[in-house]
Design a protein around this motif. Structure first.
Motif, PDB file in Angstrom:
ATOM      1  N   VAL A 164       0.874  -1.168   0.000  1.00  0.00           N
ATOM      2  CA  VAL A 164       0.000   0.000   0.000  1.00  0.00           C
ATOM      3  C   VAL A 164       0.911   1.218   0.000  1.00  0.00           C
ATOM      4  N   LEU A 165       0.855   1.967  -1.089  1.00  0.00           N
ATOM      5  CA  LEU A 165       1.748   3.113  -1.259  1.00  0.00           C
ATOM      6  C   LEU A 165       0.922   4.394  -1.150  1.00  0.00           C
ATOM      7  N   GLU A 166       1.156   5.158  -0.095  1.00  0.00           N
ATOM      8  CA  GLU A 166       0.407   6.400   0.116  1.00  0.00           C
ATOM      9  C   GLU A 166      -1.091   6.166  -0.057  1.00  0.00           C
ATOM     10  N   GLY A 167      -1.556   5.052   0.490  1.00  0.00           N
ATOM     11  CA  GLY A 167      -2.985   4.772   0.490  1.00  0.00           C
ATOM     12  C   GLY A 167      -3.498   4.042  -0.740  1.00  0.00           C
ATOM     13  N   VAL A 168      -2.617   3.754  -1.688  1.00  0.00           N
ATOM     14  CA  VAL A 168      -3.033   3.065  -2.920  1.00  0.00           C
ATOM     15  C   VAL A 168      -2.475   1.644  -2.895  1.00  0.00           C
ATOM     16  N   SER A 169      -3.336   0.656  -3.116  1.00  0.00           N
ATOM     17  CA  SER A 169      -2.852  -0.729  -3.056  1.00  0.00           C
ATOM     18  C   SER A 169      -2.316  -1.157  -4.422  1.00  0.00           C
ATOM     19  N   LEU A 170      -1.172  -1.821  -4.386  1.00  0.00           N
ATOM     20  CA  LEU A 170      -0.504  -2.290  -5.597  1.00  0.00           C
ATOM     21  C   LEU A 170      -0.150  -3.758  -5.401  1.00  0.00           C
ATOM     22  N   PRO A 171      -0.579  -4.627  -6.333  1.00  0.00           N
ATOM     23  CA  PRO A 171      -0.261  -6.046  -6.169  1.00  0.00           C
ATOM     24  C   PRO A 171       1.222  -6.345  -6.433  1.00  0.00           C
ATOM     25  N   GLN A 172       1.660  -7.486  -5.918  1.00  0.00           N
ATOM     26  CA  GLN A 172       3.029  -7.937  -6.181  1.00  0.00           C
ATOM     27  C   GLN A 172       3.275  -7.994  -7.689  1.00  0.00           C
ATOM     28  N   GLY A 173       4.465  -7.584  -8.117  1.00  0.00           N
ATOM     29  CA  GLY A 173       4.817  -7.636  -9.529  1.00  0.00           C
ATOM     30  C   GLY A 173       4.332  -6.444 -10.331  1.00  0.00           C
ATOM     31  N   SER A 174       3.796  -5.427  -9.660  1.00  0.00           N
ATOM     32  CA  SER A 174       3.344  -4.236 -10.381  1.00  0.00           C
ATOM     33  C   SER A 174       4.541  -3.477 -10.940  1.00  0.00           C
ATOM     34  N   ARG A 175       4.403  -3.021 -12.170  1.00  0.00           N
ATOM     35  CA  ARG A 175       5.463  -2.216 -12.784  1.00  0.00           C
ATOM     36  C   ARG A 175       5.146  -0.749 -12.527  1.00  0.00           C
ATOM     37  N   LEU A 176       6.108  -0.080 -11.911  1.00  0.00           N
ATOM     38  CA  LEU A 176       5.905   1.313 -11.536  1.00  0.00           C
ATOM     39  C   LEU A 176       6.827   2.227 -12.335  1.00  0.00           C
ATOM     40  N   GLY A 177       6.367   3.436 -12.611  1.00  0.00           N
ATOM     41  CA  GLY A 177       7.238   4.503 -13.087  1.00  0.00           C
ATOM     42  C   GLY A 177       7.344   5.525 -11.960  1.00  0.00           C
ATOM     43  N   VAL A 178       8.563   5.710 -11.458  1.00  0.00           N
ATOM     44  CA  VAL A 178       8.788   6.697 -10.398  1.00  0.00           C
ATOM     45  C   VAL A 178       9.027   8.029 -11.105  1.00  0.00           C
ATOM     46  N   VAL A 179       8.044   8.932 -11.044  1.00  0.00           N
ATOM     47  CA  VAL A 179       8.087  10.127 -11.879  1.00  0.00           C
ATOM     48  C   VAL A 179       8.718  11.289 -11.093  1.00  0.00           C
ATOM     49  N   LEU A 180      10.048  11.332 -11.145  1.00  0.00           N
ATOM     50  CA  LEU A 180      10.778  12.396 -10.441  1.00  0.00           C
ATOM     51  C   LEU A 180      10.386  13.768 -10.965  1.00  0.00           C
ATOM     52  N   GLY A 181      10.109  13.823 -12.277  1.00  0.00           N
ATOM     53  CA  GLY A 181       9.728  15.093 -12.886  1.00  0.00           C
ATOM     54  C   GLY A 181       8.462  15.669 -12.271  1.00  0.00           C
ATOM     55  N   ALA A 182       7.600  14.790 -11.762  1.00  0.00           N
ATOM     56  CA  ALA A 182       6.381  15.236 -11.083  1.00  0.00           C
ATOM     57  C   ALA A 182       6.643  15.488  -9.599  1.00  0.00           C
ATOM     58  N   ALA A 183       7.397  14.592  -8.955  1.00  0.00           N
ATOM     59  CA  ALA A 183       7.692  14.744  -7.519  1.00  0.00           C
ATOM     60  C   ALA A 183       8.376  16.075  -7.241  1.00  0.00           C
ATOM     61  N   ASN A 184       9.268  16.470  -8.144  1.00  0.00           N
ATOM     62  CA  ASN A 184      10.030  17.702  -7.959  1.00  0.00           C
ATOM     63  C   ASN A 184       9.181  18.957  -8.133  1.00  0.00           C
ATOM     64  N   ARG A 185       7.934  18.802  -8.578  1.00  0.00           N
ATOM     65  CA  ARG A 185       7.029  19.949  -8.675  1.00  0.00           C
ATOM     66  C   ARG A 185       5.794  19.734  -7.805  1.00  0.00           C
ATOM     67  N   ASP A 186       5.951  18.947  -6.742  1.00  0.00           N
ATOM     68  CA  ASP A 186       4.826  18.683  -5.845  1.00  0.00           C
ATOM     69  C   ASP A 186       4.586  19.905  -4.954  1.00  0.00           C
ATOM     70  N   PRO A 187       3.403  20.538  -5.059  1.00  0.00           N
ATOM     71  CA  PRO A 187       3.145  21.739  -4.252  1.00  0.00           C
ATOM     72  C   PRO A 187       3.095  21.461  -2.750  1.00  0.00           C
ATOM     73  N   GLU A 188       2.984  20.180  -2.355  1.00  0.00           N
ATOM     74  CA  GLU A 188       3.056  19.843  -0.931  1.00  0.00           C
ATOM     75  C   GLU A 188       4.449  20.153  -0.369  1.00  0.00           C
ATOM     76  N   VAL A 189       5.439  20.206  -1.269  1.00  0.00           N
ATOM     77  CA  VAL A 189       6.831  20.360  -0.823  1.00  0.00           C
ATOM     78  C   VAL A 189       7.421  21.686  -1.289  1.00  0.00           C
ATOM     79  N   PHE A 190       7.128  22.064  -2.535  1.00  0.00           N
ATOM     80  CA  PHE A 190       7.748  23.252  -3.121  1.00  0.00           C
ATOM     81  C   PHE A 190       6.690  24.329  -3.369  1.00  0.00           C
ATOM     82  N   GLU A 191       6.964  25.518  -2.873  1.00  0.00           N
ATOM     83  CA  GLU A 191       6.052  26.638  -3.089  1.00  0.00           C
ATOM     84  C   GLU A 191       6.172  27.098  -4.543  1.00  0.00           C
ATOM     85  N   ASP A 192       5.070  27.406  -5.180  1.00  0.00           N
ATOM     86  CA  ASP A 192       5.061  27.857  -6.575  1.00  0.00           C
ATOM     87  C   ASP A 192       5.957  26.941  -7.429  1.00  0.00           C
ATOM     88  N   PRO A 193       5.673  25.635  -7.427  1.00  0.00           N
ATOM     89  CA  PRO A 193       6.623  24.648  -7.952  1.00  0.00           C
ATOM     90  C   PRO A 193       6.885  24.733  -9.449  1.00  0.00           C
TER      91      PRO A 193
END
Lengths: 430, 107
Positions: free
Chosen positions: A328-357
């Protein structure tokens, strides 16, 4: 805390000599890696409205919408889950037990072989350690900076010789970073043009989701050329060692297959990424004259502009992971073997962390971005990139061409999402 | 179990019990100690787990390697004689009850 007896050493990158400064703010204390997740999550929403051409043109409005809906989506066009919130991306980076780098059916493994980037520990660490101190700050300061400066002089000269209207990426940033990489790797039997061709064709293979046979042919041809170049260089460097990666590897009991795969990964990541950061940073500064003037007045801000650029447009915008168990990732359930894309380009503009991202702003409060990745796969070339771009290239560039500007008669193009950078950047001066 | 006390610039202290062999960085990150980032996961590559070790524990610390030394020159807060990277200090019996200061995030 007294600083009376503080060592007088200077960081070769920031130029800092130990001025009291704010430490990185802690954004991670909500994340507790490795703890079992017991609560059931919700299913990931499906983002069937996301298309690859839209992502390629400009992924950031898409990421804004995705982040506002859920930290994780299933994206049919990409055939994997895309993780777009800072907290979720960071949780993945710090927990290789649940999120494996050793992806099944990896296009990168097919294109470049099984490099350290797609291995988990303990196997990953053996490969990583085999790179020794070549890419570390001490070797950069003692050895590489002088070489980077000479290369920069040469390729800045070529840009100037080409004259106004030259392309910043293809007439300067690409050959400069390619020549640096050639020497870092130890390919004394190749040219910087070879490095550029190898890098692009193998990266194209890594991203060949369309399974285009022509792309595979070119990638395989480059892969064979790299193998031959390595085979030729290893015995030569064993006899005449230098500071290069291949020289260090020549004396280690590392399987040839691993050497080949790791060097191919390094050719990919070691060329396009510094090239793209250099061009993106300069493009951003040329579009923000107040920030450009500040950088010209205070050389320490080259490093700040570099970091802000990596946050703003992460040159590697997404990388893959695969779940080893139901999570369970941040409240979202993912089954074993799920293929994920870790989107750094989006994380780096997350308004929860960066003001006026969405804004490029070198004056923003310092907070850790995820552009270099994190955890055991933290970019091995981080300090090499900081040195060649922020410490060597940028200061010399603005000194040699103080009136450098974007060519008003031609359009610059920024593009890409898995890898993002300037594909066209005509500049002028005088 | 040995314990580590992380003292914040505000004076607030957190005591954490950890298994032997655990690094100060890992203990801090796992327990959400403010001011310790540990971005590179413990490879002495990022200088974001900088701490100041109280002098009474100095002679029980492992020596500073070349890798750690060059990275300590790149910390954000000032480097002092007490500076270490948390990822390079692993808990042992000798270090039991160690007290460290987390760098200030005040301007």
């Amino acid at each position: 805390m007294s600083a009376t007896n503080a060592p007088a050493a200077t960081c070769p990158f920031s130029g800092d000599t130990g001025t009291p400064a704010p430490s990185s703010e802690n954004l991670r204390d909500s994340v507790v890696p490795g703890l079992p997740q017991t609560s059931a999550g919700v299913e990931a929403p499906v983002a069937d409205w996301v298309t690859i051409p839209d992502l390629y043109a400009d992924p950031f409005p898409i990421y804004q919408r995705m982040r506002s809906e859920s930290p994780v989506h299933w994206v049919p066009a990409v055939n994997r889950y895309m993780v777009t919130s800072y907290a979720a991306c960071h949780e993945i980076e710090q927990d290789e037990d649940r999120f494996s780098a050793d992806e099944k059916n990896s296009l990168m493994k097919r294109s470049m072989g099984h490099s350290m980037l797609r291995k988990d520990n303990p196997e990953h660490q053996v490969d990583r350690d085999s790179y020794g101190s070549t890419l570390r700050p001490g070797t950069i300061k003692k050895h590489w900076n002088e070489i980077f400066a000479a290369n920069n002089e040469k390729y800045l000269g070529e840009l100037l010789a080409k004259g106004p209207g030259a392309d910043f990426v293809w007439d300067y940033a690409a050959p400069y970073t390619a020549e640096n990489l050639r020497l870092i790797c130890g390919f004394h039997n190749a040219t910087q043009e070879d490095l550029q061709r190898w890098s692009q064709t193998m990266i194209d293979g890594t991203g060949n989701y369309a399974d285009d046979p022509d792309v595979w042919d070119k990638s395989a041809a480059s892969s064979a050329e790299v193998d031959a170049a390595i085979d030729e260089m290893l015995p030569l460097l064993a006899k005449n060692p230098d500071n290069s990666l291949l020289s260090g590897l020549a004396s280690l009991p590392i399987p040839l297959e691993a050497i080949r795969a790791n060097l191919k990964m390094t050719i990919g990541g070691g060329l396009n990424e510094p090239r793209d950061v250099l061009a993106t940073t300069v493009w951003a500064l040329l579009n923000h004259s107040d920030q450009l003037e500040a950088v010209k007045k205070n050389p320490k801000l080259h490093a700040t502009a570099f970091e802000e650029s990596v946050r703003w447009v992460a040159p590697i915008g997404m990388y893959p992971r695969e779940t080893t168990q139901d999570v369970v990732l941040e409240g979202v359930s993912l089954p074993q073997g799920s293929r994920l894309g870790v989107v750094l380009g989006a994380a780096n503009r997350d308004p929860e962390v960066f003001e006026d991202p969405e804004a490029f702003n070198i004056f923003r409060p310092k907070k850790p971005h995820l552009g270099f990745g994190g955890g055991v796969h933290f970019c091995a070339g981080t300090w090499i990139a900081r040195a060649q771009v922020a410490q060597i290239a940028m200061p010399a560039l603005f000194e040699r061409i103080p009136d450098l500007r974007l060519d008003p008669s031609a359009v610059s193009v920024d593009a890409g999402w898995v890898f993002r950078g300037m594909t066209k950047m005509p500049v002028t001066w005088g | 179990m040995p314990t580590i006390t992380f003292t914040q610039p505000t004076g607030e202290a957190t005591e954490i019990a950890v298994a032997e062999g655990t690094s100060l960085m890992r203990a801090a990150v796992t327990n959400g100690v403010e001011g310790i980032v540990g971005e590179c996961g413990g490879q002495a590559m990022c200088a974001t787990c900088h701490i100041y070790v109280r002098p009474e524990f100095a002679d029980q610390l492992p020596p500073i390697s070349d890798d750690e030394d060059e990275m300590l020159d790149c910390t954000t807060a000032e480097r002092t004689d007490a500076s270490r990277l948390g990822c390079q200090v692993k808990m042992t019996d000798q270090l039991s009850s160690i007290v460290v200061d987390v760098p200030s995030d005040q301007e």
